[in-house]
Structure formats: C-alpha cells, structure tokens
Design a protein around this motif. Structure first.
Motif, short mmCIF file in Angstrom:
data_model
loop_
_atom_site.label_atom_id
_atom_site.label_comp_id
_atom_site.label_asym_id
_atom_site.label_seq_id
_atom_site.Cartn_x
_atom_site.Cartn_y
_atom_site.Cartn_z
N ILE A 1 0.88 -1.19 -0.51
CA ILE A 1 0.26 -0.13 0.26
C ILE A 1 0.53 1.90 -0.09
O ILE A 1 0.86 2.06 -0.75
CB ILE A 1 -0.84 -0.08 1.33
N GLN A 2 1.90 0.97 1.06
CA GLN A 2 2.72 2.32 0.65
C GLN A 2 3.45 2.59 -0.40
O GLN A 2 3.28 3.44 -1.10
CB GLN A 2 3.77 2.07 1.80
N HIS A 3 4.15 0.95 -1.18
CA HIS A 3 4.41 1.72 -2.51
C HIS A 3 3.38 2.35 -3.66
O HIS A 3 3.76 3.27 -4.57
CB HIS A 3 4.76 0.26 -3.24
N ILE A 4 2.05 1.80 -4.12
CA ILE A 4 1.23 2.27 -4.40
C ILE A 4 0.92 3.85 -4.23
O ILE A 4 1.18 4.16 -5.34
CB ILE A 4 -0.35 1.35 -4.02
N VAL A 5 1.14 4.06 -3.31
CA VAL A 5 0.98 5.92 -2.54
C VAL A 5 2.14 6.31 -3.04
O VAL A 5 1.58 7.30 -3.94
CB VAL A 5 0.14 5.89 -0.76
#
Length: 169
Positions: A130-134
């Motif tokens: 999720i951190q990567h996607i954001v």
C-alpha cells in the motif's frame, strides 16, 4: 497499523480526487494534448496510475503473474477512449475494491511472496505494498501537475499535509 494503512490508502484516493477535480475544470482536450514529458498525454498518466493500482490489487489478492498479464487486456478495454468522467468512475470502483480487500485481510503486516519472472520473489506485506501504491501515485500525480503547468494550467494541490488538514477538521 491497520488504521494507518487504510488512512494512507485513503490519502491516495483523496489525492486522485483532487487531480480529477482540477481536470474537470479544464477543457477535456487538455487531457489528450501531446507533450514531451514522462507520459505523452495527461490521460496516459491517469491510465498508468489506474493500471498499477489494478495490477497490485490483483497480486495482493493472490493472483499469479500470468493472471495479472491477462488482466492487463481488460484494463486496456476499461480505459481506452473513455471520457474523464468514465475514467474517474473506474478509479472510484477500484478504490472500493481496495477498501473491501483491506478490510478483509486479517494481518496487513504479514509477509507474502510475490513471484516475478524478471525480478525474482518479493517478500512484502500488504502494508508495504500500500505504501508503494501511494508513493507511485504521488510520483505520477506530480508528473501530471508538471504536465498541466507545461500546458499553462495550475496543477492540483494533493500533498499529504493538505489531506491531514481536511480529514482532521
């Protein structure tokens, strides 16, 4: 950590909304104007963010690399030649799929394996992805703002701190 992971994803949705709001203020042809930038058009940048969001959700849901490659064709059909409003609807639909998924996962910090034929096996948690996607979305929203400026328009203000101001009212 669940709450923070979901809040981080909610920021991504909020920031995308800010970009769409800004783009709806402009003539739709701005989306398709050719530029010498990271993407040939702003529309292509929006589609790229959507594609990556879709691919990672599919992977986090346990689909194989081969299944994800097949999914890319459906993404193309869902985004090709669509109006800004139609593309925005696809974004909101994807955001809802993410919310359902994130609320269904027991442990967002549990490591999972994500095999890739070129890069090997990634051991990562849903929280890390999720951190990567954001981060990925933030990077490309910045590209889109730069492209808007290149075309003589202001970009959208989508910084994390502005999200915090809004949600902490």
């Amino acid at each position: 950590m669940r709450e923070q992971t979901i809040k981080t994803y909610d920021y991504h949705v909020w920031a995308n909304k800010k970009v769409f709001e800004r783009l709806t203020e402009l003539p739709e042809e701005v989306l398709h104007q050719e530029l010498d930038n990271v993407f040939p058009t702003i529309y292509n940048g929006l589609v790229h963010i959507y594609q990556v969001d879709t691919v990672w959700l599919s992977g986090m849901m346990g689909n194989s690399y081969e299944q994800i490659i097949e999914l890319l064709g459906t993404i193309e059909a869902k985004t090709s030649g669509k109006s800004l409003k139609e593309l925005q609807a696809a974004y909101w639909e994807k955001a809802e799929e993410y919310r359902v998924f994130l609320n269904s996962v027991d442990d967002l910090q549990a490591k999972k394996q994500f095999p890739h034929p070129t890069f090997g096996v990634l051991n990562a948690s849903i929280q890390e992805l999720i951190q990567h996607i954001v981060n990925h979305g933030t990077y490309h929203r910045g590209n889109i703002s730069s492209m808007l400026r290149q075309l003589g328009h202001a970009g959208a203000s989508s910084d994390w701190v502005f999200y915090l101001y809004e949600v902490n009212k």
